[in-house]
Design a protein around this motif. Structure first.
Motif, PDB file in Angstrom:
ATOM      1  N   GLN A  31      65.438  88.964  70.704  1.00 32.73           N
ATOM      2  CA  GLN A  31      64.008  89.219  70.880  1.00 32.73           C
ATOM      3  C   GLN A  31      63.204  88.753  69.675  1.00 32.73           C
ATOM      4  O   GLN A  31      62.144  88.130  69.820  1.00 32.73           O
ATOM      5  CB  GLN A  31      63.789  90.713  71.131  1.00 32.73           C
ATOM      6  CG  GLN A  31      64.410  91.209  72.433  1.00 32.73           C
ATOM      7  CD  GLN A  31      64.346  92.720  72.568  1.00 32.73           C
ATOM      8  OE1 GLN A  31      64.225  93.450  71.587  1.00 32.73           O
ATOM      9  NE2 GLN A  31      64.443  93.201  73.791  1.00 32.73           N
ATOM     10  N   VAL A  32      63.707  89.043  68.481  1.00 34.52           N
ATOM     11  CA  VAL A  32      63.004  88.646  67.258  1.00 34.52           C
ATOM     12  C   VAL A  32      62.912  87.127  67.160  1.00 34.52           C
ATOM     13  O   VAL A  32      61.856  86.561  66.831  1.00 34.52           O
ATOM     14  CB  VAL A  32      63.716  89.221  66.018  1.00 34.52           C
ATOM     15  CG1 VAL A  32      63.175  88.612  64.726  1.00 34.52           C
ATOM     16  CG2 VAL A  32      63.571  90.739  65.978  1.00 34.52           C
ATOM     17  N   HIS A  33      64.031  86.448  67.440  1.00 32.26           N
ATOM     18  CA  HIS A  33      64.069  84.987  67.311  1.00 32.26           C
ATOM     19  C   HIS A  33      63.128  84.314  68.306  1.00 32.26           C
ATOM     20  O   HIS A  33      62.383  83.395  67.950  1.00 32.26           O
ATOM     21  CB  HIS A  33      65.497  84.500  67.532  1.00 32.26           C
ATOM     22  CG  HIS A  33      65.708  83.066  67.193  1.00 32.26           C
ATOM     23  ND1 HIS A  33      65.499  82.550  65.931  1.00 32.26           N
ATOM     24  CD2 HIS A  33      66.119  82.003  67.958  1.00 32.26           C
ATOM     25  CE1 HIS A  33      65.770  81.262  65.916  1.00 32.26           C
ATOM     26  NE2 HIS A  33      66.143  80.896  67.139  1.00 32.26           N
ATOM     27  N   ASN A  34      63.130  84.778  69.561  1.00 30.09           N
ATOM     28  CA  ASN A  34      62.236  84.186  70.556  1.00 30.09           C
ATOM     29  C   ASN A  34      60.781  84.460  70.232  1.00 30.09           C
ATOM     30  O   ASN A  34      59.909  83.614  70.471  1.00 30.09           O
ATOM     31  CB  ASN A  34      62.575  84.715  71.947  1.00 30.09           C
ATOM     32  CG  ASN A  34      63.667  83.884  72.614  1.00 30.09           C
ATOM     33  OD1 ASN A  34      63.949  82.766  72.196  1.00 30.09           O
ATOM     34  ND2 ASN A  34      64.272  84.432  73.662  1.00 30.09           N
ATOM     35  N   SER A  35      60.498  85.622  69.696  1.00 33.63           N
ATOM     36  CA  SER A  35      59.128  85.933  69.296  1.00 33.63           C
ATOM     37  C   SER A  35      58.654  84.966  68.216  1.00 33.63           C
ATOM     38  O   SER A  35      57.518  84.469  68.253  1.00 33.63           O
ATOM     39  CB  SER A  35      59.054  87.378  68.789  1.00 33.63           C
ATOM     40  OG  SER A  35      57.760  87.681  68.323  1.00 33.63           O
ATOM     41  N   ASP A  36      59.556  84.666  67.261  1.00 32.64           N
ATOM     42  CA  ASP A  36      59.221  83.727  66.184  1.00 32.64           C
ATOM     43  C   ASP A  36      59.000  82.321  66.741  1.00 32.64           C
ATOM     44  O   ASP A  36      58.061  81.616  66.340  1.00 32.64           O
ATOM     45  CB  ASP A  36      60.349  83.715  65.146  1.00 32.64           C
ATOM     46  CG  ASP A  36      59.969  82.972  63.880  1.00 32.64           C
ATOM     47  OD1 ASP A  36      58.804  83.081  63.445  1.00 32.64           O
ATOM     48  OD2 ASP A  36      60.839  82.273  63.325  1.00 32.64           O
ATOM     49  N   LEU A  37      59.859  81.907  67.689  1.00 33.74           N
ATOM     50  CA  LEU A  37      59.702  80.580  68.295  1.00 33.74           C
ATOM     51  C   LEU A  37      58.373  80.466  69.046  1.00 33.74           C
ATOM     52  O   LEU A  37      57.663  79.458  68.937  1.00 33.74           O
ATOM     53  CB  LEU A  37      60.858  80.301  69.258  1.00 33.74           C
ATOM     54  CG  LEU A  37      62.241  80.054  68.642  1.00 33.74           C
ATOM     55  CD1 LEU A  37      63.286  79.894  69.737  1.00 33.74           C
ATOM     56  CD2 LEU A  37      62.235  78.817  67.745  1.00 33.74           C
ATOM     57  N   GLU A  38      58.037  81.510  69.812  1.00 36.98           N
ATOM     58  CA  GLU A  38      56.808  81.480  70.598  1.00 36.98           C
ATOM     59  C   GLU A  38      55.574  81.462  69.710  1.00 36.98           C
ATOM     60  O   GLU A  38      54.562  80.831  70.049  1.00 36.98           O
ATOM     61  CB  GLU A  38      56.781  82.670  71.549  1.00 36.98           C
ATOM     62  CG  GLU A  38      57.805  82.544  72.685  1.00 36.98           C
ATOM     63  CD  GLU A  38      57.985  83.816  73.480  1.00 36.98           C
ATOM     64  OE1 GLU A  38      57.319  84.825  73.125  1.00 36.98           O
ATOM     65  OE2 GLU A  38      58.786  83.824  74.436  1.00 36.98           O
ATOM     66  N   GLU A  39      55.651  82.135  68.555  1.00 37.05           N
ATOM     67  CA  GLU A  39      54.524  82.110  67.615  1.00 37.05           C
ATOM     68  C   GLU A  39      54.263  80.701  67.082  1.00 37.05           C
ATOM     69  O   GLU A  39      53.137  80.378  66.698  1.00 37.05           O
ATOM     70  CB  GLU A  39      54.807  83.052  66.441  1.00 37.05           C
ATOM     71  CG  GLU A  39      54.637  84.522  66.775  1.00 37.05           C
ATOM     72  CD  GLU A  39      54.939  85.408  65.583  1.00 37.05           C
ATOM     73  OE1 GLU A  39      55.146  84.863  64.479  1.00 37.05           O
ATOM     74  OE2 GLU A  39      54.977  86.636  65.767  1.00 37.05           O
ATOM     75  N   HIS A  40      55.309  79.878  67.058  1.00 37.83           N
ATOM     76  CA  HIS A  40      55.171  78.506  66.573  1.00 37.83           C
ATOM     77  C   HIS A  40      55.098  77.492  67.714  1.00 37.83           C
ATOM     78  O   HIS A  40      55.279  76.291  67.505  1.00 37.83           O
ATOM     79  CB  HIS A  40      56.344  78.158  65.645  1.00 37.83           C
ATOM     80  CG  HIS A  40      56.304  78.877  64.337  1.00 37.83           C
ATOM     81  ND1 HIS A  40      56.855  80.131  64.166  1.00 37.83           N
ATOM     82  CD2 HIS A  40      55.763  78.528  63.133  1.00 37.83           C
ATOM     83  CE1 HIS A  40      56.668  80.526  62.917  1.00 37.83           C
ATOM     84  NE2 HIS A  40      56.012  79.588  62.273  1.00 37.83           N
ATOM     85  N   GLY A  41      54.843  77.972  68.937  1.00 36.42           N
ATOM     86  CA  GLY A  41      54.657  77.086  70.068  1.00 36.42           C
ATOM     87  C   GLY A  41      55.925  76.466  70.612  1.00 36.42           C
ATOM     88  O   GLY A  41      55.860  75.446  71.317  1.00 36.42           O
ATOM     89  N   ARG A  42      57.077  77.052  70.329  1.00 39.08           N
ATOM     90  CA  ARG A  42      58.348  76.534  70.838  1.00 39.08           C
ATOM     91  C   ARG A  42      58.784  77.335  72.063  1.00 39.08           C
ATOM     92  O   ARG A  42      58.414  78.506  72.223  1.00 39.08           O
ATOM     93  CB  ARG A  42      59.435  76.626  69.763  1.00 39.08           C
ATOM     94  CG  ARG A  42      59.147  75.817  68.503  1.00 39.08           C
ATOM     95  CD  ARG A  42      59.213  74.321  68.761  1.00 39.08           C
ATOM     96  NE  ARG A  42      59.079  73.554  67.544  1.00 39.08           N
ATOM     97  CZ  ARG A  42      60.101  73.108  66.824  1.00 39.08           C
ATOM     98  NH1 ARG A  42      61.348  73.394  67.178  1.00 39.08           N
ATOM     99  NH2 ARG A  42      59.887  72.381  65.735  1.00 39.08           N
ATOM    100  N   ALA A  43      59.602  76.705  72.897  1.00 42.20           N
ATOM    101  CA  ALA A  43      60.106  77.372  74.093  1.00 42.20           C
ATOM    102  C   ALA A  43      61.129  78.444  73.715  1.00 42.20           C
ATOM    103  O   ALA A  43      61.922  78.260  72.784  1.00 42.20           O
ATOM    104  CB  ALA A  43      60.742  76.348  75.027  1.00 42.20           C
TER     105      ALA A  43
END
Length: 216
Positions: A31-43
């Motif tokens: 969850q933490v990793h995906n949240s970080d990716l989404e904050e930077h516009g990554r899938a």
């Protein structure tokens, strides 16, 4: 089944808790990793994809590394050093040892064979723990490099090599913050077992034993 758990309950419960908490680490890290990716516009990644990321293996290796270092060091240090009164120490050379019972059951195979096999077996615990430490150290290093390079890519910076990450303050800060806590907990256990007791525990002296008594 009842007999099996009686004979193996300690390993079953501790390894079971390990799997529960490792799974919890993976789910929350996902969850933490995906949240970080989404904050930077990554899938976002799937859970299976996350299990192959540096984020997951850096966190895993970083913690395993410190645990196996702690246990290997403790095994080696308690073979050579003493602490008067501690349940975690061998009896001091000037203390009278109680009569030792004869071993119950067959002697391990390497001991029967003698020679180099017996010598190697006599240090097999520390050698295995040191090997597990080395494997975990490499896991931390490779996972940490991958995670560092992903973070750099998210901010438009170039990647670095494994050797560059090995020489970075970031890698060693991650290691040292865990190593110091492991030796603090070991040192606390060594000292606290001089004065404190836990009835029925193999890690404690008997409740009635004087503080100066060393060993179980």
């Amino acid at each position: 089944m009842k007999t099996f758990f009686r004979d193996n309950g300690l390993s079953v419960v501790t390894l079971g808790l390990f799997l529960v908490f490792w799974a919890a680490q993976a789910l929350t890290g996902f969850q933490v990793h995906n949240s970080d990716l989404e904050e930077h516009g990554r899938a976002a990644l799937s859970f299976g994809q996350y299990l192959g990321t540096g984020h997951f293996w850096e966190a895993t290796g970083e913690n395993w590394e410190s645990e196996f270092l702690q246990m290997a060091a403790f095994v080696l240090l308690t073979a050579r050093l003493y602490q008067r009164g501690s349940a975690e120490s061998n009896p001091l050379p000037d203390e009278e040892l109680p009569p030792q019972p004869k071993p119950d059951g067959p002697v391990p195979g390497p001991v029967r064979r003698g020679g180099w096999a017996a010598q190697l077996y006599g240090h097999s615990l520390s050698l295995t723990l040191l090997t597990l430490f080395a494997v975990s150290f490499v896991m931390h290093l490779l996972g940490g490099t991958a995670e560092h390079n992903l973070e750099e890519a998210l901010h438009g910076a170039p990647p670095i090599s494994v050797l560059e990450f090995l020489g970075s303050a970031d890698f060693w800060q991650q290691s040292f913050q865990n190593w110091q806590s492991e030796f603090l907990s070991v040192g606390a256990m060594v000292v606290l077992t001089i004065f404190l007791r836990e009835r029925g525990s193999a890690e404690s002296k008997e409740v009635e034993v004087p503080h100066r008594h060393t060993g179980k």
